[in-house]
Scaffold this active site. Structure first.
Site, mmCIF file in Angstrom:
data_model
loop_
_atom_site.group_PDB
_atom_site.id
_atom_site.type_symbol
_atom_site.label_atom_id
_atom_site.label_comp_id
_atom_site.label_asym_id
_atom_site.label_seq_id
_atom_site.Cartn_x
_atom_site.Cartn_y
_atom_site.Cartn_z
ATOM 1 N N LYS B 79 -20.058 24.266 -7.540
ATOM 2 C CA LYS B 79 -21.281 24.718 -8.227
ATOM 3 C C LYS B 79 -21.931 25.832 -7.419
ATOM 4 O O LYS B 79 -21.984 25.748 -6.179
ATOM 5 C CB LYS B 79 -22.234 23.529 -8.384
ATOM 6 C CG LYS B 79 -23.476 23.819 -9.236
ATOM 7 C CD LYS B 79 -24.289 22.540 -9.445
ATOM 8 C CE LYS B 79 -25.514 22.765 -10.307
ATOM 9 N NZ LYS B 79 -26.284 21.525 -10.524
ATOM 10 N N SER B 154 -27.439 20.317 -15.139
ATOM 11 C CA SER B 154 -27.256 21.719 -14.810
ATOM 12 C C SER B 154 -25.851 22.026 -14.282
ATOM 13 O O SER B 154 -25.474 23.183 -14.219
ATOM 14 C CB SER B 154 -28.300 22.145 -13.782
ATOM 15 O OG SER B 154 -28.099 21.455 -12.559
ATOM 16 N N SER B 178 -28.100 15.871 -13.167
ATOM 17 C CA SER B 178 -27.302 17.091 -13.368
ATOM 18 C C SER B 178 -25.813 16.977 -13.061
ATOM 19 O O SER B 178 -25.064 17.890 -13.360
ATOM 20 C CB SER B 178 -27.896 18.241 -12.553
ATOM 21 O OG SER B 178 -29.034 18.728 -13.203
#
EC number: 6.3.5.7
Lengths: 96, 486
Positions: B79, B154, B178
């Site tokens: 990420k 996210s 997330s």
């Protein structure tokens, strides 16, 4: 809880170092109001004797031994700077 | 069969025997990305040159007969809020579009030490704020099961990439759900460890008292391996817990006889899609058939978790994001005439609408006159939510419910209605407020073909039990084997 006004939204934006367009000011006033109204739900609870939780681990004042060791080099610290001069971060003049 | 469908142990055996090379694995990853990325758009950037060089290095190491690291040769996506030395880390923000970190996050150092190979940086909601990856400054990511749907957020890129078979595993971050929510929407496994188990050093801070790094994988066994590699006390992170790390892999015994499962009625009632509820009930039957006892429990303050979170997280965010002022890093607005103007212009041009909304919400909640009414109040309710969990865990080993109240929604459906979007976090947020570990595992599909996720939460630092239950469920079902057609 009282609603947040357009003036307050503009004041908060100033504190947060944000410029708002006319359109943003209107939109954020409406959205922050609905979120804060939602948060008002917390007032249903009596929390007079409840201690606050700031984070969940049972640790505080975490210290390391004070030992001199290598850290980020001057060059590395400045490597991402948008502007620099003589080994320092350069910003627009603060004083005329 | 794709290379990545093989068990980690089988891959390692083949590598040892010389039937497979790390370069083969890395090639397979880039080939799959070339085939699917136009549709899925999971990545912000690829790191092809370094990945191929690293593969070559590991292959040479292998040919010298050196011992393999725990994640030897496995292609990983990261990420883009986990900083990577000399590789641009954007947090999906225009403001950091040019930011090239000069050191690694501890989690990256640990992956490197375990000999995984980083393939690239994955898309996300800007600064990890959002539940759909529609708040990325660069592009949307699409759900591999149906490209009209969001992958969740996210960590949407992290989940979509694993679901699409582009990487062997990925790392995400979880502040209010997330990792687990996108894992549920994309039909993969997402684990949020106990707060403090995995170092947060080098994870770009959103809400410091809640953020945790964790793995997204296609099965529970892989999740245990990745957690084993990244969990450790870190002296440079003051929120890192100094606890002994158990052997997560040998915890996967398949035996859950006598296990006590609590199912909170607040997570199975109104507001939960009936199809989701039905899949969870069926999954609980599987656990019962394996010898677990399942009982309804109550977490009475559940309905207060989302409002609590949406005061606390933005408050911490408003403080953490004050550092983006265009002085030390990031993209500086060049139109400013004086310093104050520069701060304002840089932030106004560089940050997206969701981030601005949360910064203002947090600034307001922390401002003089409102601090007690909002911030302190929310911290007190956080205590009540944590106590709810403590009470249930006095009598139960795990708490199970849906990961999200619905399956993935359509792109654009909720993006203009923040409050509705925030309510998608209702099942995951309480876990972050309490700091406990939880995993999302696939437990079926809704009639529209979208995956459903089941959340299994455990006691603090009891990831071993959470993984054991998830693994036992997986071994007795087929849901995790389904793959999207792309």
């Amino acid at each position: 809880m009282s609603a947040i006004t357009r003036n307050e939204v503009e004041y908060v934006a100033k504190l947060a170092r944000l410029n708002l367009t006319e359109e943003e000011a209107v939109k954020y006033t409406e959205q922050l109001n609905s979120i804060l109204e939602f948060a008002g739900k917390l007032n249903e609870l009596d929390t007079a004797d409840v201690p606050p939780t700031s984070h969940v681990l049972d640790v505080y004042n975490v210290m390391r031994d004070d030992i001199v060791r290598p850290s980020l080099s001057h060059e590395d610290a400045l490597r991402n700077a948008p502007d620099e001069e003589d080994g320092q971060f350069k910003v627009p003049a603060v004083i005329e | 069969m794709s290379l990545f469908e093989k068990r980690l142990q089988d891959i390692h055996t083949e590598l040892e025997k010389g039937e497979l090379t790390v370069s083969d694995l890395v090639n397979a990853s880039f080939e799959r990305i070339a085939q699917t990325e136009e549709k899925v758009k999971a990545f912000i950037s690829l790191d092809e040159e370094n990945a191929r060089a690293r593969a070559k290095q590991l292959d040479e190491q292998q040919s010298r007969g050196e011992e393999q690291g725990l994640l030897f040769g496995l292609p990983a996506g990261i990420k883009d809020n986990i900083i990577t030395k000399n590789v641009i880390t954007t947090c999906a923000s225009k403001l950091l579009a040019n930011y090239k970190p000069v050191h690694n996050a501890t989690a990256m150092d640990r992956l490197h030490a375990s000999e995984a190979v980083m393939i690239g940086k994955l898309n996300m909601d800007e600064f990890a704020m959002g539940g759909s990856t529609e708040n990325s400054s660069f592009h949307n990511t699409y759900n591999p099961w149906n490209l009209d749907y969001v992958p969740g957020g996210s960590s949407g890129g992290s989940a979509a990439s694993v679901a699409a078979g582009q990487v062997y595993f990925s790392l995400g971050s979880d502040t209010g759900g997330s990792i687990r929510q996108p894992a549920a929407y994309c039909g993969v496994v997402g684990l949020k460890p106990t707060y403090g188990l995995v170092s947060r050093y080098g994870l770009v801070a959103f809400a410091s008292s809640l953020d945790q790094i964790g793995p997204i994988t296609k099965n529970v066994e892989d999740s245990a391996y990745v957690l084993q590699a990244i969990a450790a006390h870190d002296p440079v992170d003051s929120t890192s817990a100094d606890v002994e790390i158990p052997d997560y892999i040998s915890a996967l015994t398949g035996d859950i006889k006598g296990l006590r499962v609590g199912v909170p009625k607040e997570m199975m009632g109104e507001g939960i899609d009936p199809e989701v509820r039905e899949k969870i009930s069926a999954a609980l039957k599987v656990l019962e058939s394996l010898g677990a006892t399942v009982e309804e429990v109550t977490l009475p303050h559940t309905e207060y978790a989302v409002p609590t979170y949406y005061i606390l997280a933005p408050s911490e965010a408003s403080s953490n994001l004050a550092r983006y002022d265009g002085v030390r890093y990031g993209v500086r607005a060049d139109s400013a005439e004086n310093l104050l103007d520069m701060y304002h212009e840089t932030r106004s041009q560089g940050l997206g609408p969701e981030v601005k909304r949360r910064i203002m919400l947090g600034t307001y909640a922390l401002s003089s006159g409102y601090y007690d009414a909002y911030y302190r109040k929310a911290q007190q309710v956080r205590t009540l939510i944590k106590r709810d969990f403590d009470q249930v865990f006095a009598n139960y080993d795990v708490i199970i419910g849906p990961t999200a109240p619905t399956t993935a929604f359509k792109i654009g459906e909720k993006v203009n209605d923040p409050l509705t979007m925030y309510l998608e976090d209702i099942c995951t947020v309480p876990v972050n407020l309490a700091g406990i570990p939880a995993i999302s595992v696939p437990c079926g599909f809704a009639s529209n073909g979208m995956p459903v996720g089941m959340q299994i939460a455990g006691k603090s630092f009891d990831e071993a039990t959470v993984l054991r239950v998830a693994h036992a469920f997986e071994q007795n079902t087929e849901h995790h084997k389904a793959r999207p057609e792309l």
